[in-house]
Design a protein around this motif. Structure first.
Motif, short mmCIF file in Angstrom:
data_model
loop_
_atom_site.label_atom_id
_atom_site.label_comp_id
_atom_site.label_asym_id
_atom_site.label_seq_id
_atom_site.Cartn_x
_atom_site.Cartn_y
_atom_site.Cartn_z
N ALA A 103 0.49 -1.67 0.27
CA ALA A 103 -0.41 -0.03 0.42
C ALA A 103 0.64 1.49 -0.12
CB ALA A 103 -0.97 0.03 1.37
N ASN A 104 1.66 1.15 0.61
CA ASN A 104 3.14 1.98 0.71
C ASN A 104 3.74 2.45 -0.15
OD1 ASN A 104 2.43 2.47 3.74
ND2 ASN A 104 4.10 1.57 3.99
N GLN A 105 3.68 1.54 -0.98
CA GLN A 105 4.25 1.69 -3.02
C GLN A 105 3.59 2.25 -3.52
OE1 GLN A 105 5.86 -2.47 -3.62
NE2 GLN A 105 7.57 -2.12 -2.79
N ALA A 106 2.39 1.94 -3.27
CA ALA A 106 0.92 2.46 -4.22
C ALA A 106 0.90 3.58 -4.21
CB ALA A 106 0.09 1.61 -4.01
N ALA A 107 0.75 4.50 -2.83
CA ALA A 107 1.29 5.70 -2.08
C ALA A 107 1.75 6.53 -3.07
CB ALA A 107 0.82 5.84 -0.39
N ALA A 108 3.11 5.72 -3.23
CA ALA A 108 4.58 6.73 -4.05
C ALA A 108 4.15 6.86 -5.26
CB ALA A 108 5.53 6.05 -3.01
N ALA A 109 3.46 6.01 -5.58
CA ALA A 109 3.52 5.94 -6.79
C ALA A 109 2.51 7.41 -7.14
CB ALA A 109 2.91 4.75 -7.22
N GLN A 110 1.49 7.31 -6.86
CA GLN A 110 -0.49 8.17 -6.74
C GLN A 110 0.26 9.36 -6.28
OE1 GLN A 110 -3.09 6.54 -7.59
NE2 GLN A 110 -3.82 8.96 -7.71
N LEU A 111 1.06 9.39 -5.79
CA LEU A 111 1.78 11.18 -5.11
C LEU A 111 2.69 11.62 -6.59
CD1 LEU A 111 1.90 10.99 -1.13
CD2 LEU A 111 0.15 11.79 -2.41
N LYS A 112 2.94 11.09 -6.89
CA LYS A 112 4.05 11.44 -8.35
C LYS A 112 3.24 12.31 -9.27
CE LYS A 112 7.29 7.54 -8.09
NZ LYS A 112 7.89 6.71 -9.19
N LYS A 113 1.83 11.91 -9.63
CA LYS A 113 0.78 12.79 -9.97
C LYS A 113 0.17 13.71 -9.64
CE LYS A 113 -1.23 8.25 -11.06
NZ LYS A 113 -2.44 7.37 -11.28
N VAL A 114 0.82 14.11 -8.50
CA VAL A 114 0.07 14.76 -7.61
C VAL A 114 0.69 16.48 -7.74
CG1 VAL A 114 -0.84 15.93 -5.14
CG2 VAL A 114 -1.57 13.43 -6.66
N SER A 115 0.31 17.42 -7.75
CA SER A 115 0.88 18.56 -7.82
C SER A 115 0.09 19.63 -6.04
CB SER A 115 1.16 19.45 -8.34
OG SER A 115 -0.57 20.38 -9.38
N GLY A 118 -2.01 18.58 -2.14
CA GLY A 118 -3.39 17.38 -2.10
C GLY A 118 -4.64 17.94 -1.88
N ASN A 119 -5.93 16.81 -1.84
CA ASN A 119 -6.39 17.28 -2.03
C ASN A 119 -7.18 16.87 -0.12
OD1 ASN A 119 -6.56 14.61 -1.99
ND2 ASN A 119 -8.55 14.75 -3.94
N ALA A 120 -6.75 16.06 0.31
CA ALA A 120 -7.13 15.68 2.16
C ALA A 120 -5.95 15.31 3.09
CB ALA A 120 -6.91 14.34 1.65
N LYS A 121 -5.71 16.52 3.08
CA LYS A 121 -4.57 17.01 4.24
C LYS A 121 -5.43 16.96 5.55
CE LYS A 121 -0.45 19.41 2.61
NZ LYS A 121 0.40 20.21 2.94
N ALA A 122 -6.76 17.34 5.82
CA ALA A 122 -7.62 18.01 6.46
C ALA A 122 -8.38 16.25 6.64
CB ALA A 122 -8.95 18.64 6.03
N PRO A 200 8.15 15.61 12.05
CA PRO A 200 7.03 14.87 11.15
C PRO A 200 6.24 15.83 10.65
CG PRO A 200 6.64 13.83 13.28
CD PRO A 200 7.64 14.93 13.52
N ARG A 201 6.00 16.00 9.22
CA ARG A 201 5.16 16.49 8.76
C ARG A 201 3.91 16.47 7.33
NH1 ARG A 201 5.91 20.34 4.62
NH2 ARG A 201 8.04 20.70 3.54
N VAL A 202 3.00 16.14 7.55
CA VAL A 202 2.34 15.43 6.70
C VAL A 202 2.51 16.80 5.17
CG1 VAL A 202 0.15 15.40 5.58
CG2 VAL A 202 0.75 15.29 7.46
N ALA A 203 3.34 16.20 4.40
CA ALA A 203 3.24 17.05 2.91
C ALA A 203 2.62 17.02 1.90
CB ALA A 203 5.02 16.84 2.36
N LYS A 204 2.03 15.95 1.55
CA LYS A 204 1.00 15.69 0.38
C LYS A 204 -0.21 14.67 1.26
CE LYS A 204 3.51 16.32 -3.50
NZ LYS A 204 3.91 16.04 -4.85
N ALA A 205 -1.00 15.01 1.00
CA ALA A 205 -2.41 14.03 1.02
C ALA A 205 -3.26 13.93 0.24
CB ALA A 205 -3.24 14.42 2.65
N GLN A 206 -3.27 12.23 -0.65
CA GLN A 206 -4.21 12.62 -1.96
C GLN A 206 -5.37 11.84 -2.13
OE1 GLN A 206 -4.56 14.50 -4.00
NE2 GLN A 206 -6.63 13.67 -5.65
N ARG A 207 -6.47 11.97 -1.90
CA ARG A 207 -7.97 10.91 -1.62
C ARG A 207 -8.42 11.12 -3.47
NH1 ARG A 207 -10.80 14.18 0.73
NH2 ARG A 207 -11.67 14.63 -0.84
N TYR A 208 -7.89 9.40 -3.85
CA TYR A 208 -8.43 8.90 -5.21
C TYR A 208 -9.05 7.69 -4.72
CZ TYR A 208 -4.91 5.25 -4.60
OH TYR A 208 -4.16 4.45 -3.54
#
Length: 208
Positions: A103-115, A118-122, A200-208
């Motif tokens: 799942a972590n590898q899938a997340a890394a691949a998904q975030l490559k598309k995000v500038s 992201g849309n889910a930091k909240a 630590p801090r949340v740099a990106k969070a994407q819901r898809y």
């Protein structure tokens, strides 16, 4: 008159000879009293030999001091503690399941598309995990809450920053097919040394 002079002269000679004999006898007596031989009747003077210091010319090296021994023991203890800590850290990381790693590898691949962020930091929050439970590693619990009314997957990037704000390490975690209102709590683990302290801090969070 000549007779009397001869008598006086002879008396003086006899007296001188007697004095020589007495003196010689005294010397012999003195020497005899100092005799250390084995003859019977000899007077022996007690003799106490002084101890001879050891010959150090044949010594090689120097004996270890108490301080050197203590230092060697401290180094051995520190080495054993470091090995134990490393083993504990490796054991903790190994406890992460293969499914979580995928799942972590899938997340890394998904975030490559995000500038941007992201849309889910909240929907994401971070909570520190005690180092006593992580083998000394810096690990944070990433709590992801699906606040939508439909199933969703999440991809999160956690940055670890030093005191100057510089990013020294990034970790990716994810949760797939999370039901509405459900939560997931993957771990983001840093392998950096404990010093300097990282934040630590949340740099990106994407819901898809």
């Amino acid at each position: 008159m000549p007779v009397h002079a001869t008598t006086r002269t002879g008396g003086r000679r006899l007296a001188a000879a007697a004095l020589v004999l007495v003196t010689a006898a005294a010397c012999v007596t003195t020497l005899a009293s100092c005799d250390t031989g084995d003859g019977d009747g000899a007077t022996r003077t007690p003799f106490s030999p002084r101890p001879t210091p050891p010959d150090t010319s044949s010594f090689s090296g120097t004996p270890p001091s108490a301080l050197a021994s203590a230092d060697a023991s401290a180094r051995a203890s520190a080495s054993a503690a470091a090995s134990s800590a490393s083993a504990a850290a490796s054991s903790f990381e190994a406890s992460v399941s293969a499914e979580t790693a995928r799942a972590n590898q899938a997340a890394a691949a998904q975030l490559k598309k995000v500038s941007g962020g992201g849309n889910a930091k909240a929907d994401v929050s971070l909570t520190g995990k005690p180092r006593a439970q992580t083998g000394g590693l810096l690990a944070v619990v990433v709590t992801i809450t699906n606040r939508t009314d439909q199933e969703a997957s999440y991809a999160i990037q956690v940055d670890f920053t030093d005191p100057s704000g510089k990013v020294v390490e990034s970790r990716f975690v994810g949760a797939e097919d999370l039901a509405p209102g459900a939560k997931a709590q993957p771990l983001a683990i840093s392998r950096k040394p404990a010093d300097p302290v990282l934040t630590p801090r949340v740099a990106k969070a994407q819901r898809y």
